[in-house]
Design a protein around this motif. Structure first.
Motif, PDB file in Angstrom:
ATOM      1  N   ASP A 168     -14.853 -49.738 -22.265  1.00  0.00           N
ATOM      2  CA  ASP A 168     -15.614 -48.572 -21.814  1.00  0.00           C
ATOM      3  C   ASP A 168     -16.454 -48.001 -22.947  1.00  0.00           C
ATOM      4  O   ASP A 168     -17.612 -47.620 -22.755  1.00  0.00           O
ATOM      5  CB  ASP A 168     -14.663 -47.494 -21.291  1.00  0.00           C
ATOM      6  CG  ASP A 168     -14.030 -47.894 -19.966  1.00  0.00           C
ATOM      7  OD1 ASP A 168     -14.608 -48.775 -19.302  1.00  0.00           O
ATOM      8  OD2 ASP A 168     -12.967 -47.333 -19.627  1.00  0.00           O
ATOM      9  N   SER A 224     -20.434 -47.943 -23.047  1.00  0.00           N
ATOM     10  CA  SER A 224     -21.183 -46.684 -23.174  1.00  0.00           C
ATOM     11  C   SER A 224     -22.217 -46.796 -24.273  1.00  0.00           C
ATOM     12  O   SER A 224     -23.354 -46.330 -24.121  1.00  0.00           O
ATOM     13  CB  SER A 224     -20.224 -45.528 -23.447  1.00  0.00           C
ATOM     14  OG  SER A 224     -19.583 -45.714 -24.705  1.00  0.00           O
ATOM     15  N   GLU A 259     -22.337 -39.035 -26.296  1.00  0.00           N
ATOM     16  CA  GLU A 259     -21.369 -39.435 -25.264  1.00  0.00           C
ATOM     17  C   GLU A 259     -21.099 -38.294 -24.285  1.00  0.00           C
ATOM     18  O   GLU A 259     -21.011 -38.514 -23.065  1.00  0.00           O
ATOM     19  CB  GLU A 259     -20.058 -39.891 -25.922  1.00  0.00           C
ATOM     20  CG  GLU A 259     -20.152 -41.201 -26.666  1.00  0.00           C
ATOM     21  CD  GLU A 259     -20.850 -41.064 -28.003  1.00  0.00           C
ATOM     22  OE1 GLU A 259     -20.949 -39.915 -28.510  1.00  0.00           O
ATOM     23  OE2 GLU A 259     -21.311 -42.086 -28.544  1.00  0.00           O
ATOM     24  N   HIS A 260     -20.980 -37.073 -24.813  1.00  0.00           N
ATOM     25  CA  HIS A 260     -20.770 -35.912 -23.935  1.00  0.00           C
ATOM     26  C   HIS A 260     -21.971 -35.692 -23.028  1.00  0.00           C
ATOM     27  O   HIS A 260     -21.821 -35.375 -21.836  1.00  0.00           O
ATOM     28  CB  HIS A 260     -20.504 -34.663 -24.770  1.00  0.00           C
ATOM     29  CG  HIS A 260     -19.129 -34.595 -25.343  1.00  0.00           C
ATOM     30  ND1 HIS A 260     -18.773 -35.233 -26.507  1.00  0.00           N
ATOM     31  CD2 HIS A 260     -18.000 -33.955 -24.904  1.00  0.00           C
ATOM     32  CE1 HIS A 260     -17.511 -35.001 -26.779  1.00  0.00           C
ATOM     33  NE2 HIS A 260     -17.002 -34.242 -25.823  1.00  0.00           N
ATOM     34  N   HIS A 318     -24.121 -37.976 -22.017  1.00  0.00           N
ATOM     35  CA  HIS A 318     -24.162 -39.040 -21.010  1.00  0.00           C
ATOM     36  C   HIS A 318     -23.105 -38.822 -19.940  1.00  0.00           C
ATOM     37  O   HIS A 318     -23.346 -39.068 -18.741  1.00  0.00           O
ATOM     38  CB  HIS A 318     -23.960 -40.404 -21.697  1.00  0.00           C
ATOM     39  CG  HIS A 318     -24.106 -41.565 -20.773  1.00  0.00           C
ATOM     40  ND1 HIS A 318     -23.020 -42.180 -20.179  1.00  0.00           N
ATOM     41  CD2 HIS A 318     -25.208 -42.211 -20.309  1.00  0.00           C
ATOM     42  CE1 HIS A 318     -23.443 -43.167 -19.405  1.00  0.00           C
ATOM     43  NE2 HIS A 318     -24.773 -43.211 -19.467  1.00  0.00           N
ATOM     44  N   GLN A 319     -21.916 -38.326 -20.344  1.00  0.00           N
ATOM     45  CA  GLN A 319     -20.870 -38.060 -19.362  1.00  0.00           C
ATOM     46  C   GLN A 319     -21.279 -36.924 -18.427  1.00  0.00           C
ATOM     47  O   GLN A 319     -21.038 -36.987 -17.215  1.00  0.00           O
ATOM     48  CB  GLN A 319     -19.566 -37.706 -20.091  1.00  0.00           C
ATOM     49  CG  GLN A 319     -18.368 -37.556 -19.176  1.00  0.00           C
ATOM     50  CD  GLN A 319     -18.033 -38.849 -18.443  1.00  0.00           C
ATOM     51  OE1 GLN A 319     -18.105 -39.938 -19.022  1.00  0.00           O
ATOM     52  NE2 GLN A 319     -17.683 -38.731 -17.168  1.00  0.00           N
ATOM     53  N   GLU A 320     -21.914 -35.879 -18.979  1.00  0.00           N
ATOM     54  CA  GLU A 320     -22.405 -34.792 -18.137  1.00  0.00           C
ATOM     55  C   GLU A 320     -23.486 -35.293 -17.181  1.00  0.00           C
ATOM     56  O   GLU A 320     -23.536 -34.897 -16.012  1.00  0.00           O
ATOM     57  CB  GLU A 320     -22.959 -33.669 -19.014  1.00  0.00           C
ATOM     58  CG  GLU A 320     -23.432 -32.463 -18.224  1.00  0.00           C
ATOM     59  CD  GLU A 320     -24.030 -31.385 -19.109  1.00  0.00           C
ATOM     60  OE1 GLU A 320     -24.539 -30.386 -18.558  1.00  0.00           O
ATOM     61  OE2 GLU A 320     -24.013 -31.554 -20.346  1.00  0.00           O
ATOM     62  N   VAL A 374     -23.716 -38.342 -15.958  1.00  0.00           N
ATOM     63  CA  VAL A 374     -23.052 -39.133 -14.909  1.00  0.00           C
ATOM     64  C   VAL A 374     -22.354 -38.226 -13.915  1.00  0.00           C
ATOM     65  O   VAL A 374     -22.429 -38.440 -12.691  1.00  0.00           O
ATOM     66  CB  VAL A 374     -22.056 -40.124 -15.553  1.00  0.00           C
ATOM     67  CG1 VAL A 374     -21.227 -40.825 -14.486  1.00  0.00           C
ATOM     68  CG2 VAL A 374     -22.793 -41.152 -16.397  1.00  0.00           C
ATOM     69  N   ASP A 375     -21.665 -37.193 -14.420  1.00  0.00           N
ATOM     70  CA  ASP A 375     -20.938 -36.291 -13.520  1.00  0.00           C
ATOM     71  C   ASP A 375     -21.879 -35.560 -12.569  1.00  0.00           C
ATOM     72  O   ASP A 375     -21.609 -35.451 -11.366  1.00  0.00           O
ATOM     73  CB  ASP A 375     -20.141 -35.276 -14.340  1.00  0.00           C
ATOM     74  CG  ASP A 375     -19.026 -35.933 -15.134  1.00  0.00           C
ATOM     75  OD1 ASP A 375     -18.645 -37.074 -14.787  1.00  0.00           O
ATOM     76  OD2 ASP A 375     -18.549 -35.329 -16.124  1.00  0.00           O
TER      77      ASP A 375
END
Length: 408
Positions: free
Chosen positions: A19, A23, A90-91, A93-95, A97-98
């Protein structure tokens, strides 16, 4: 059994590493670390939406960066883009995606074309757009707005005891509050239509929410509103200001001692809040607050001690005055003393009859009390004659000395 557990742990670790690697592969060249005043231009391929992440690494905390500001400026032709914030790529990109797979779809995400970043922390901003735009990292070494917050906070804290008792300040605060909260008048009349008090409180609470919302909209679009609806804004401020002044005049300024203390404490609290938010260096800002509180509560004798020591160590030299200044000072002090004497003799503290018994010339004293001179014509003539005689004697002595020097 142990072999099975080890196999499961290895499998989970493999998934975690895959993962992380995926990423990084997804982000790839989409992360850009900007330097001071660097400008990055983005051009999408085939007008497709693409996420680009712009990061600022931050710097160590030094006192020279106390009032520094870092602004990320986005030059976009319109507001057709999505913005995502986070401390790392990374944060972000995660936001992204969410929100991409949520039902809102980033509907309530906040956007700003001038983003203030913390100079001492790592910050990343993700932008998803299908149009051309540019991003610039602007560094302001000394932000004047932060200096203004600092000075305003100090002035509020120091002058709070005086302002809390000032009538003009009470009127200004009352009129300003009336202008901002004039929507509550409409909410009050609407609440009369509802019989239950509980519902009325809810309506009043919603009214304050509406007031805050309109204030936020006004601040965000102040230039547009003032240019398009200038006359309406001026008339609104004028009418609500007059009504607020009438109410303030009717009730008068604050006179209760406890209310004045509450106003003073709120002003001091506001000053400390401005002082804290005048810098992103929180430790230095707290140090400024502690220093300000310490200096304002310092005993006066401690403040005057260095000054008194300096005067004792280096006493000032006495300044000599000229003959003209001496004469003017004598005339001025004599007139002042005579005026104080007249006031005392006219006051109830003085027994005029007992004073008159001690005087040789009562008529002259009465003339003096009526504003005439305390000297008679004979005394003035005698004084001028003596002065002329002294001047003549001095001139004769100087002539004699000059003649002796010439003869030698």
């Amino acid at each position: 059994m142990n072999l099975i557990i080890q196999s499961i742990l290895i499998y989970l670790l493999f998934i975690l590493l895959s993962d992380v690697v995926s990423s990084y592969q997804v982000l790839g060249n989409k992360v850009h670390y900007l330097e001071r005043n660097e400008v990055f231009y983005f051009k999408p391929h085939y007008r497709e939406k693409d996420l680009q992440i712009y990061c600022y690494k931050g710097k160590p905390k030094y006192i020279i960066h106390l009032w520094q500001s870092i602004i990320l400026q986005i030059q976009h032709p319109n507001d057709n883009y999505y913005q995502f914030d986070g401390p790392t790529p990374e944060h972000v990109h995660q936001e992204y995606v969410d929100k991409r797979y949520s039902w809102t779809g980033g509907l309530f995400s906040s956007k700003s074309k001038n983003i203030n970043l913390n100079p001492f922390n790592s910050s990343c901003i993700g932008i998803e757009s299908n149009e051309e735009y540019s991003v610039q990292l602007k560094v302001i070494s000394i932000d004047l707005w932060k200096i203004l917050k600092l000075v305003t906070g100090i002035l509020f804290f120091i002058s709070a005891p005086t302002l809390s008792k000032n009538t003009v300040f009470h009127y200004i605060c009352g009129i300003s509050f009336g202008i901002c909260a004039s929507f509550l008048i409409l909410i009050y009349f609407i609440s009369k239509l509802f019989p239950r008090k509980t519902l009325m409180y809810g309506v009043i609470g919603a009214g304050w929410t509406i007031v805050i919302y309109f204030l936020q909209v006004f601040l965000d679009n102040i230039k547009t509103i003032l240019s398009l609806y200038r006359n309406y804004v001026i008339w609104y401020i004028f009418v609500t200001g007059i009504i607020s002044f009438i109410f303030c005049y009717r009730w008068g300024p604050v006179e209760n001692h406890r209310t004045i203390n509450l106003i003073k404490w709120n002003l001091q609290l506001l000053g400390l809040i401005l002082l804290y938010f005048s810098s992103n260096f929180q430790e230095a800002a707290m140090g400024q607050i502690v220093l300000l509180i310490f200096l304002t509560h310092l005993p006066k004798k401690w403040v005057m001690a260095p000054k008194m020591y300096w005067k004792r160590k280096f006493p000032p030299k006495p300044e000599l005055i000229s003959n003209d200044e001496y004469y003017q000072q004598g005339v001025r002090e004599t007139a002042k003393a005579l005026g104080e004497l007249r006031e005392y003799c006219s006051s109830p503290q003085c027994n005029q009859w007992k004073t008159a018994l001690k005087l040789k010339d009562v008529k002259r004293f009465a003339s003096f009390m009526e504003g005439n001179s305390h000297l008679s014509d004979e005394e003035i003539l005698e004084y001028e004659t003596s002065i002329r005689g002294e001047v003549t004697d001095d001139s004769e002595e100087e002539d004699a000395e000059l003649s002796e020097d010439n003869s030698d």
